[in-house]
Design a protein around this motif. Structure first.
Motif, short mmCIF file in Angstrom:
data_model
loop_
_atom_site.label_atom_id
_atom_site.label_comp_id
_atom_site.label_asym_id
_atom_site.label_seq_id
_atom_site.Cartn_x
_atom_site.Cartn_y
_atom_site.Cartn_z
N MET A 1 5.52 3.71 17.94
CA MET A 1 5.34 4.69 16.74
C MET A 1 5.58 4.13 15.45
O MET A 1 6.73 3.21 15.25
N THR A 2 4.79 4.60 14.15
CA THR A 2 5.05 3.77 12.97
C THR A 2 6.42 4.31 12.48
O THR A 2 6.65 5.49 12.65
N MET A 3 7.21 3.55 11.56
CA MET A 3 8.18 3.72 11.07
C MET A 3 8.06 4.94 10.16
O MET A 3 7.41 4.91 9.29
N PRO A 4 9.12 6.14 10.18
CA PRO A 4 9.21 6.84 9.13
C PRO A 4 9.11 6.49 7.85
O PRO A 4 9.72 5.36 7.38
N LEU A 5 8.44 7.19 6.77
CA LEU A 5 8.26 6.85 5.39
C LEU A 5 9.52 6.45 4.66
O LEU A 5 9.86 5.45 4.15
N TYR A 6 10.60 7.35 4.95
CA TYR A 6 11.87 7.29 4.25
C TYR A 6 12.76 6.24 4.85
O TYR A 6 13.68 5.51 4.11
N GLN A 7 12.10 5.40 5.89
CA GLN A 7 13.02 4.28 6.35
C GLN A 7 12.29 2.93 5.84
O GLN A 7 12.63 1.68 5.88
N ALA A 8 10.95 3.13 5.27
CA ALA A 8 10.52 1.81 4.69
C ALA A 8 11.04 1.02 3.54
O ALA A 8 11.71 1.85 2.80
N THR A 9 10.97 -0.17 3.54
CA THR A 9 11.65 -0.99 2.46
C THR A 9 11.30 -0.67 0.97
O THR A 9 12.11 -0.41 0.25
N ALA A 10 9.85 -0.46 0.86
CA ALA A 10 9.44 -0.07 -0.40
C ALA A 10 9.88 1.30 -0.80
O ALA A 10 10.14 1.47 -2.12
N VAL A 11 10.30 2.36 -0.01
CA VAL A 11 10.89 3.60 -0.46
C VAL A 11 12.48 3.37 -0.76
O VAL A 11 12.93 3.82 -1.77
N ARG A 12 13.22 2.53 0.31
CA ARG A 12 14.66 2.24 -0.29
C ARG A 12 14.76 1.58 -1.57
O ARG A 12 15.47 1.56 -2.26
N GLN A 13 14.02 0.63 -1.75
CA GLN A 13 13.56 -0.37 -3.03
C GLN A 13 13.56 0.83 -4.20
O GLN A 13 14.13 0.48 -5.32
N GLY A 14 12.78 1.55 -4.11
CA GLY A 14 12.12 2.72 -5.18
C GLY A 14 13.11 3.65 -5.35
O GLY A 14 13.65 3.95 -6.67
N LEU A 15 13.73 4.06 -4.46
CA LEU A 15 14.48 5.36 -4.42
C LEU A 15 15.95 5.16 -4.30
O LEU A 15 16.90 6.12 -4.53
N GLY A 16 16.62 4.09 -3.67
CA GLY A 16 17.78 3.80 -3.47
C GLY A 16 18.38 4.58 -2.49
O GLY A 16 17.66 4.71 -1.35
#
Ligand code: SAM
Length: 235
Positions: A1-16
């Motif tokens: 299954m695709t990784m959940p949005l909140y675990q994506a590197t792009a999200v962590r980089q943007g939101l901390g």
């Protein structure tokens, strides 16, 4: 299954470590409106890497507990002064009527919502406070199967459904606000970082086809962001 949005590197980089639109803006609003006492027990349900737990401690709320199913997030949140537990929200490892306040920020839509509300109702004391922030969909009928990754958008309902689910679980809704401006600001931040919304979804999914699907899902479901505050009815 695709990784959940909140675990994506792009999200962590943007939101901390505040994994929701608007950082701590709505958390501060909840605390302003509800003013929990220092001795009260506050549960952060789906606490992620712990930004809200840090804020609660900084506000002098020492009886706070973070709960999440994701161990890597919990180990980020954990420190000598914070209590965190690995658990699934539909099966809270907590006794009946022991919690004064529950915050559930951008986690409820990721769960079986009715079951989780039943658990919140079970563990809250009568008149206990429930504060939920999450995504809603202006076109609820278009949500099913629209999103290519597990995310808060994929579990969104419309505002009237949110209200009635909470009322049916034994709560009185005292506030339901639309904070979609925070979602637009977060989207704008990702557009600047990735060139376009499609560029953001491409960074998240690694696939042009899935990025196309996410952009289309956003257009047809018309997502927004809500804050709900409710009081548990006495038995
Ligand atoms: C979008 S993040 C939000 C995290 C945090 N509340 C915040 O605002 O920064 C969603 C969180 O919900 C957690 N979560 C999702 N489903 C869950 C479940 N069934 N039980 C416990 N935690 C869950 C995820 O692991 C993740 O940490």
């Amino acid at each position: 299954m695709t990784m959940p949005l909140y675990q994506a590197t792009a999200v962590r980089q943007g939101l901390g470590c505040s994994l929701r639109p608007g950082g701590d803006y709505l958390t501060r609003r909840i605390l302003e409106l509800t003013r929990p006492d220092a001795h009260q027990t506050v549960l952060d349900a789906g606490c992620g890497p712990g930004a809200t737990l840090g804020l609660l401690r900084a506000r002098g709320l020492y009886n706070c507990l973070g709960l999440d199913r994701d161990w890597p997030f919990l180990s980020e949140a954990k420190n000598d002064t914070l209590t965190v537990l690995q658990a699934d929200l539909p099966r809270l490892p907590l006794a009946d009527r022991t919690i004064d306040m529950i915050l559930c920020e951008c986690a409820w839509n990721l769960t079986p919502q009715k079951n989780v509300l039943a658990e919140f109702s079970r563990v809250l004391r009568p008149h206990g406070i429930l504060a939920i922030t999450d995504i809603f969909a202006r076109t609820f009928d278009a949500v099913e199967g629209a999103w290519p990754v597990p995310c808060c958008f994929a579990g969104a309902t419309d505002l009237e459904t949110v209200r009635s689910l909470v009322v049916d679980a034994g709560f009185t809704v005292t506030l339901l606000e639309d904070h979609s401006r925070l979602l637009r600001e977060t989207a704008a931040h990702f557009v600047f970082a990735h060139g376009s919304l499609h560029g953001f979804w491409l960074a998240v999914t690694g696939s042009t086809e899935l990025a196309d699907q996410a952009c289309k899902a956003s257009q047809v479901t018309k997502p927004g962001l809500f804050l709900l505050i409710a009081k548990r009815n006495p038995l």
